[in-house]
Design an enzyme around this catalytic site. Sequence first.
Site, PDB file in Angstrom:
ATOM      1  N   SER A  51      -1.694  -4.327   5.567  1.00 23.51           N
ATOM      2  CA  SER A  51      -2.459  -3.245   5.346  1.00 23.51           C
ATOM      3  C   SER A  51      -3.548  -2.733   6.329  1.00 23.51           C
ATOM      4  CB  SER A  51      -3.248  -3.231   3.876  1.00 23.51           C
ATOM      5  OG  SER A  51      -4.374  -4.077   3.982  1.00 23.51           O
ATOM      6  N   ASP A  66       1.484  -1.286   6.340  1.00 22.33           N
ATOM      7  CA  ASP A  66       1.467  -0.929   5.046  1.00 22.33           C
ATOM      8  C   ASP A  66       0.594   0.275   4.671  1.00 22.33           C
ATOM      9  OD1 ASP A  66       2.392  -0.951   2.391  1.00 22.33           O
ATOM     10  OD2 ASP A  66       0.797  -2.617   1.675  1.00 22.33           O
ATOM     11  N   HIS A  67       0.719   1.076   4.155  1.00 23.87           N
ATOM     12  CA  HIS A  67       0.091   2.521   3.884  1.00 23.87           C
ATOM     13  C   HIS A  67      -0.820   2.943   5.020  1.00 23.87           C
ATOM     14  CE1 HIS A  67       0.809   2.769  -0.543  1.00 23.87           C
ATOM     15  NE2 HIS A  67       0.845   1.279  -0.485  1.00 23.87           N
ATOM     16  N   ASN A  78       7.753  -4.192  -2.706  1.00 23.75           N
ATOM     17  CA  ASN A  78       6.166  -4.569  -2.090  1.00 23.75           C
ATOM     18  C   ASN A  78       5.581  -5.363  -2.952  1.00 23.75           C
ATOM     19  OD1 ASN A  78       6.634  -3.147  -0.130  1.00 23.75           O
ATOM     20  ND2 ASN A  78       4.617  -1.944   0.125  1.00 23.75           N
ATOM     21  N   THR A  88      -0.030  -8.726  -5.185  1.00 19.30           N
ATOM     22  CA  THR A  88      -1.103  -9.282  -6.101  1.00 19.30           C
ATOM     23  C   THR A  88      -0.487 -10.647  -6.724  1.00 19.30           C
ATOM     24  OG1 THR A  88      -1.581  -6.949  -6.862  1.00 19.30           O
ATOM     25  CG2 THR A  88      -1.810  -8.611  -8.644  1.00 19.30           C
TER      26      THR A  88
HETATM   27  P1  13P Z   1       1.163  -5.193  -5.748  1.00 19.18           P
HETATM   28  O1  13P Z   1      -0.325  -4.958  -6.020  1.00 19.18           O
HETATM   29  O2  13P Z   1       1.647  -4.881  -7.272  1.00 19.18           O
HETATM   30  O3  13P Z   1       1.561  -6.438  -5.402  1.00 19.18           O
HETATM   31  O4  13P Z   1       1.730  -4.151  -4.861  1.00 19.18           O
HETATM   32  C1  13P Z   1       1.466  -4.390  -3.486  1.00 19.18           C
HETATM   33  C2  13P Z   1       1.949  -3.081  -2.875  1.00 19.18           C
HETATM   34  O5  13P Z   1       2.485  -2.246  -3.292  1.00 19.18           O
HETATM   35  C3  13P Z   1       1.342  -2.970  -1.213  1.00 19.18           C
HETATM   36  O6  13P Z   1       1.634  -1.855  -0.715  1.00 19.18           O
END
Ligand code: 13P
Length: 349
Positions: A50, A83-84, A266, A269
């Site tokens: 990210s 990511d994002h 993805n 967590t």
């Molecule tokens: P989680 O928080 O469910 O692991 O999702 C991670 C995610 O979508 C990263 O872009």
Amino acid sequence: MPLVSMRQLLDEAAKGGYGVGAFNVNDMEQIQAIMGAAKETNSPVIIQASRGARAFAQDKYLFHLILAAAELNPEIPIAMHQDHGNSFETCKSAIELGYTSVMMDGSLKEDGKTPASFEENVAVTKRVVEFAHERGVTVEGEIGVLGGVEDGHGAGGTGLEHVTDPDQAVEFAELTGVDALAIAIGTSHGAYKFTKKPDGSVLKMDVLIAIHKRLPNTHLVMHGSSSVPKDLQDVINKYGGKLKETWGVPVEEIQLGIRNGVRKINVDTDNRLAMTGAIRKVLWEQPEKFDPRDYMKPAREAMQKVVAQRMTQFGQAGHAGDYKAVSIVEIAKGYKDGSLKTKPLVAAK
Ligand code: 13P
């Protein structure tokens, strides 16, 4: 194997009818945990960072750690993914650094918080697609808005406020030419996704299936897909943590998604929970310890265990040796002559 295009990796997954976990990284131990799991299960893999991770580790450290992973594991196809991405510039900087894939999350404005209009989303995503495809780099877009906040990025809320409209998904895919499409089906980033085991009223698998029927050749992406297992929550709470009761996305729902066009899943967590639980356990049981290796090693092992389990559950296990990397230069040619716009590198099952 050199880093591979995520497009190739997802086309191969479509051909094989499996999903590929995209695991977030911030540091060396997480990269090692993922590669340990990929080796153990013989899996192709997506490693993603990210904006927050890039800032935390510093771009060069993170990039070179992932290059080390590729060098040490030549038999494993690895796609390196932003990511994002919140703007054209963020995606451009990742591409210039050497990432083989980027997500342009134009569902939110550049602040990473405010939902953007459909037109704004199309315009910025299209711009990224043009820049990326010229260089053979894959692009993931997002239509609809996920819930929760991750690394400061996200609109917050439950995930049900901006569920993807299937008609808009089709229009978005056609207008932008993205290789992969993240959709909002009620999931959110972080540990607190659902207050009980989710059913169809909060986890909209019917919407995902409807989108797949309309876009059978577009690789779908499930964000916020940690399962937040009770045993990982329990370890944290047993050793002094204070997690509230919560539910994630059941693995069987992800597997239903994989049978309906989901190719990238993805997960962040679950790995955070596994590492934190392992660290808490060491420090709780052996408060005299102070060498970081005494808790980072068990943390790395705990993450590797979760990643290996997901690789098996998503079906990517056993597929690392199915193909050779197509060079980014060849992929760029495919985008240029139009062949990759209209058909995958390999035919889907
Ligand atoms: P989680 O928080 O469910 O692991 O999702 C991670 C995610 O979508 C990263 O872009």
